[in-house]
Design a protein around this motif. Sequence first.
Motif, short mmCIF file in Angstrom:
data_model
loop_
_atom_site.label_atom_id
_atom_site.label_comp_id
_atom_site.label_asym_id
_atom_site.label_seq_id
_atom_site.Cartn_x
_atom_site.Cartn_y
_atom_site.Cartn_z
N ASP A 130 -39.55 -34.07 -11.63
CA ASP A 130 -40.18 -33.99 -10.32
C ASP A 130 -41.62 -34.47 -10.32
OD1 ASP A 130 -38.15 -33.19 -8.63
OD2 ASP A 130 -38.30 -31.11 -9.33
N GLU A 131 -41.82 -35.60 -10.95
CA GLU A 131 -43.12 -36.24 -10.88
C GLU A 131 -43.07 -37.31 -9.79
OE1 GLU A 131 -45.91 -36.09 -13.67
OE2 GLU A 131 -45.03 -34.11 -13.40
N ALA A 132 -44.20 -37.55 -9.17
CA ALA A 132 -44.30 -38.67 -8.22
C ALA A 132 -45.37 -39.63 -8.72
CB ALA A 132 -44.65 -38.16 -6.83
N THR A 138 -52.61 -46.55 -11.20
CA THR A 138 -51.38 -45.78 -11.03
C THR A 138 -51.59 -44.39 -11.63
OG1 THR A 138 -49.97 -47.73 -11.09
CG2 THR A 138 -48.93 -45.64 -11.65
N PHE A 139 -51.11 -43.39 -10.93
CA PHE A 139 -51.19 -42.03 -11.51
C PHE A 139 -50.00 -41.22 -11.01
CE2 PHE A 139 -52.59 -40.01 -7.62
CZ PHE A 139 -53.28 -41.02 -6.95
N THR A 140 -49.78 -40.08 -11.67
CA THR A 140 -48.67 -39.22 -11.25
C THR A 140 -49.19 -37.86 -10.80
OG1 THR A 140 -48.28 -38.30 -13.45
CG2 THR A 140 -47.07 -40.30 -12.88
N VAL A 141 -48.45 -37.27 -9.88
CA VAL A 141 -48.71 -35.91 -9.41
C VAL A 141 -47.35 -35.21 -9.30
CG1 VAL A 141 -50.77 -36.55 -8.08
CG2 VAL A 141 -48.53 -36.52 -6.95
N SER A 196 -41.20 -40.98 -5.52
CA SER A 196 -40.97 -39.61 -6.00
C SER A 196 -39.73 -39.56 -6.88
CB SER A 196 -40.78 -38.66 -4.82
OG SER A 196 -42.02 -38.40 -4.23
N GLY A 197 -39.42 -38.37 -7.39
CA GLY A 197 -38.18 -38.18 -8.16
C GLY A 197 -38.22 -38.83 -9.53
N LEU A 198 -39.40 -38.89 -10.12
CA LEU A 198 -39.50 -39.47 -11.45
C LEU A 198 -39.58 -38.36 -12.50
CD1 LEU A 198 -42.09 -42.29 -10.65
CD2 LEU A 198 -39.58 -42.34 -10.48
N ALA A 199 -39.45 -38.77 -13.76
CA ALA A 199 -39.57 -37.81 -14.85
C ALA A 199 -40.48 -38.39 -15.91
CB ALA A 199 -38.21 -37.48 -15.44
N LYS A 200 -41.24 -37.51 -16.54
CA LYS A 200 -42.11 -37.95 -17.63
C LYS A 200 -41.55 -37.40 -18.93
CE LYS A 200 -45.90 -35.87 -18.45
NZ LYS A 200 -47.26 -35.32 -18.41
N LEU A 203 -42.85 -42.79 -18.21
CA LEU A 203 -42.39 -42.41 -16.88
C LEU A 203 -41.11 -43.18 -16.55
CD1 LEU A 203 -43.58 -40.57 -14.59
CD2 LEU A 203 -44.38 -42.70 -13.53
N ILE A 204 -40.07 -42.44 -16.17
CA ILE A 204 -38.79 -43.08 -15.87
C ILE A 204 -38.19 -42.49 -14.59
CG2 ILE A 204 -38.25 -43.56 -18.30
CD1 ILE A 204 -36.33 -41.10 -18.18
N ASP A 205 -37.11 -43.09 -14.13
CA ASP A 205 -36.37 -42.53 -13.00
C ASP A 205 -35.82 -41.16 -13.41
OD1 ASP A 205 -34.27 -41.90 -11.16
OD2 ASP A 205 -34.28 -44.01 -10.55
N GLY A 206 -35.98 -40.18 -12.50
CA GLY A 206 -35.59 -38.80 -12.82
C GLY A 206 -34.13 -38.65 -13.20
N ALA A 207 -33.28 -39.49 -12.66
CA ALA A 207 -31.84 -39.40 -12.92
C ALA A 207 -31.52 -39.61 -14.40
CB ALA A 207 -31.08 -40.40 -12.07
N TYR A 208 -32.44 -40.28 -15.12
CA TYR A 208 -32.20 -40.59 -16.52
C TYR A 208 -32.89 -39.62 -17.48
CZ TYR A 208 -30.30 -44.99 -14.78
OH TYR A 208 -29.55 -45.93 -14.13
N ALA A 209 -33.50 -38.56 -16.92
CA ALA A 209 -34.33 -37.68 -17.75
C ALA A 209 -33.54 -37.10 -18.92
CB ALA A 209 -34.92 -36.55 -16.90
#
Lengths: 424, 424
Positions: free
Chosen positions: A278-280, A325-328, A356-360, A402-408
Motif C-alpha cells: 500500500d505504497e503510493a 519521485t517519492f512514495t507515501v 497507488s497500490g504499489l509495494a516496496k 518499488l513494484i506493482d503491489g500485485a507482485y509483492a
Amino acid sequence: MARIVMKFGGTSVADLDRIHNVARHVKREVDAGNQVAVVVSAMAGKTNELVGWVQAMPKVAGAKASFYDAREYDAIVASGEQVTSGLLAIALQSMGVDARSWQGWQIPVKTDNAHGAARILDIDGSELIRRFEMGQVAVVAGFQGVGPDNRLATLGRGGSDTSAVAIAAAVKADRCDIYTDVDGVYTTDPRMVPKARRMKKIAFEEMLEMASLGAKVLQVRSVELAMVHKVRTFVRSSFDDPDAPEMSDQLNPPGTLICDEEEIVEQEVVTGIAYAKDEAQISLRRLADRPGVSAAIFGPLADSHINVDMIVQNISEDGSRTDMTFTVPSGDADKALEVLAGEKDVIGYDVVQSESGLAKISVIGIGMRSHAGVAATAFKALAEKSINIKAITTSEIKISILIDGAYAELAVRTLHSVYGLDKT
Amino acid sequence: MARIVMKFGGTSVADLDRIHNVARHVKREVDAGNQVAVVVSAMAGKTNELVGWVQAMPKVAGAKASFYDAREYDAIVASGEQVTSGLLAIALQSMGVDARSWQGWQIPVKTDNAHGAARILDIDGSELIRRFEMGQVAVVAGFQGVGPDNRLATLGRGGSDTSAVAIAAAVKADRCDIYTDVDGVYTTDPRMVPKARRMKKIAFEEMLEMASLGAKVLQVRSVELAMVHKVRTFVRSSFDDPDAPEMSDQLNPPGTLICDEEEIVEQEVVTGIAYAKDEAQISLRRLADRPGVSAAIFGPLADSHINVDMIVQNISEDGSRTDMTFTVPSGDADKALEVLAGEKDVIGYDVVQSESGLAKISVIGIGMRSHAGVAATAFKALAEKSINIKAITTSEIKISILIDGAYAELAVRTLHSVYGLDKT
C-alpha cells in the motif's frame, strides 16, 4: 550468573493468570542464579481506556476542541503500568521471590519535558544494582519517568521497550529480553513465506532497517537506544511454557538476539527481506533544478504529517529541469497531492503524476557492505519473474525496490529464495 | 474572597459526566473569587476493582494464603485517585479554569510507614499556596501520601476525607467543603424520622459522637483532625445543581457546618439523636472484683477484632464480686461468647448471659454540660411509652440507652420530639 532485564508487553500481562505466567518466567531466571529487573506495560486495553477518557473529557466538559494538557495525560495514563508492576511484585512474592515495584519517579527515570512523548535523559541505576546484590527483583513500571517539572512523563506508545533497554543500559545488564507475541525475528514475514526462518542473531543496523520497514517486533527507538549503548537485546515469546527445558538454556534459548555486528561471526550477505504494501508513488515532472526545491516539496508535506518514504531524484538532462519521485502510504496520497497543488507556484513543477497500490520490497544485510553484485542478483531474479521495477533506492546495507503491489508476495518469495534464506 | 478546600467522593466522580459536574461546582467557587483546592477519590468502583486484584493475585500465583505486601497494595490502589485528579484538571482547563493535578508524593503529603492505613505526618502547603496566589486550582489525589521509604502510602478506606481536612489545615483554608451524597447532617436519620431537620451548625465534639454512632456522613478520623486543627468543615451535596442561586451564597450555602463550639452562638441543649441497631448485650456475673479483670476480658476480645461498644460495670455489693455488662454488634456475639468461654479460668466469672437484637439510642448535645435534667427527660419520655431501659452509659455530651430493638424507632421519634428537634 548474568544480570538480565526482562520486558513484558500488555498482552502478556492482560489478566492475573497471565501475570502469574510472567512471574513464572521471572522465577525461572532467578532460580538460574540471575539478577533480574522486569519492565512491564499496562494490562492490555487499560491504556486505551485511560487515553479514551482523556480524549473525551474536554468535550464532555463543554470544550469545542478536544485539546488536553499532556501533563495530565501523562499522570493519568502512567497509572496503568503502576498497577501491573504492583501486581507482578505481589505474584513474585507469593511464589517466594523477593521483589518490589518501582515507579519511574522512584528510581528515578529522568526525562525531558516533552510530555506524552518524552525522551529519557538519565537513569540512576545505583539503587537497583544495590537491590540486585541483595537478591531482590526490581519490577519497573515501563513507559514512564519523571520530568524536570517533577511530574510524570510518558515515553509515547511502545515506550516500554525503550524503558527496558534504557534500564538495561543503566544497570549494565548482560542482556535485555523482550518478551513479545512472536518468538523472534524472521528472515521475512512467516505468514507470507512459510519457508521464513527465525534468525539466531541480527545486527542492530539490520534490525533498524527491518523494524522501520514494518517488521513491527520492536520499536525503532528502542533498537536505536540498544545500538548506542550496545545493549544485547533478545526477542523471545512470552507464550512459551516458562518451564519448558529449552527455556532454561542460558546460552542459547529460543529467540533472536539483536547485537553488535562483531558478535555475529558468520555474517550472511543478506539476512532478511522486508516489505511494505500500500505504497503510493508521486512524481513531479520538470522541476526547476535549483537549491531549495527539495525543501519546498517536503517541508509542506511534513507540516501536514505525511510520512514520505523513498525519495528518488534524477540528474537533470540539461542542468535546468529535473524529476522528483517519492512514495507515501496509499492513504496519504490524496492529501499529498492536495498539498502539492497548493504549493505549485512555490515549488515550480510542470505536471504531477501518481500511482497507488504499489509495494516496496527491501533486501537487508550488513554483508552487502563487502559483497558486490547483491543488487544485480535481485534485479535478475525479479526480471526472470517478469516483475517490473518502478524505482530503486539503496543504502549501505539495504536495497529497496518499488513494484506493482500485485507482485509483492511473488517478489518476496523469489528474493527470499535467491539469497538462500529458505528454511531447509 | 476565601480559601476553600473542596472534597468529592467516588460516586461524585463516577464517570466523565459527573466529573464535569464536579468541575462546575469548582468553577462556581473560582468565579466567586475564591482560592480553591479540590481533593478527589477514585471513580466509584475503581478502588474495589483494584483491591480485588490485589487480594486475588497471591492465590492465582499459587500461594496458599492470600497474604500480600501492603506497600504494593498502596502502589496499586493509589492509582485510582491519580486518574480522577488528572481528569478533573482536564475538565477544569476545558472550562477555562487554570488547574493542575497533584499526587500525594508531589506536594508532598508525608505519612508514616503504616502502609494501607497510614497516618499523615506532615503536609507542605507552601507550593499550593504559591499556586493559589497565581490563580491556579490544585486538584489533589486524595487518600494517599508518600512514606519515609519514598513509596506510596494510602490512608485506608474513607481516607480522602482525612486528606481534605489535612490539606485544609496545611494551606490554612477558611473552610473545607465535603461534598457527599447527603446534603448535610440531620438531627437524626431522616429515613426513620421524617421530621428530622438539617442542622446549620454542629460542634466537632457532637459530630464525633454522631459519626461514631453511625451517622456515617464523615469519617471519624477526619472529624478528629478537623477538631485538632480547628478546620471549619462543611458537609454539602454534590448532587445539587452547581449553578442554583443558593449554591453561590458565600455566607450561608445549603449544608451543615462542623465547627468549634464557640462559633455556635445559640447552642441547643440537645442537637441530635443517634442510634445503632443490632447490638448484643453480654453480661458476666459474679466476677472476681480485682485489678486486671477488665483487661482479662477486653484484651482477648480486642485480639479477636471484636468491637466492644458500651461498657457498664456495677459497684460490687460486698467488695469481692462484681457484674460486667458490655455490647458488641449482634454479628460478633457468638464469636465473643466463644472467646470468653476460652478465657473463663483466666477471667474467673461465674456465668455469662447474653441477649441479641437490642438497639442503642444516644442523645447528643454540648449543651448538656451546663444543663441539668437532660437524662431525666429522656428516662421519663421512654417510660411514658413503656420502653424498658436495659443499660445506660453517659459522657459529658452524650447519654446512651440500651433498649429492645423492636422499640428503636419509637424511642428515636419520642426523644427527637421531646428535645424539641422536630421540624416545624
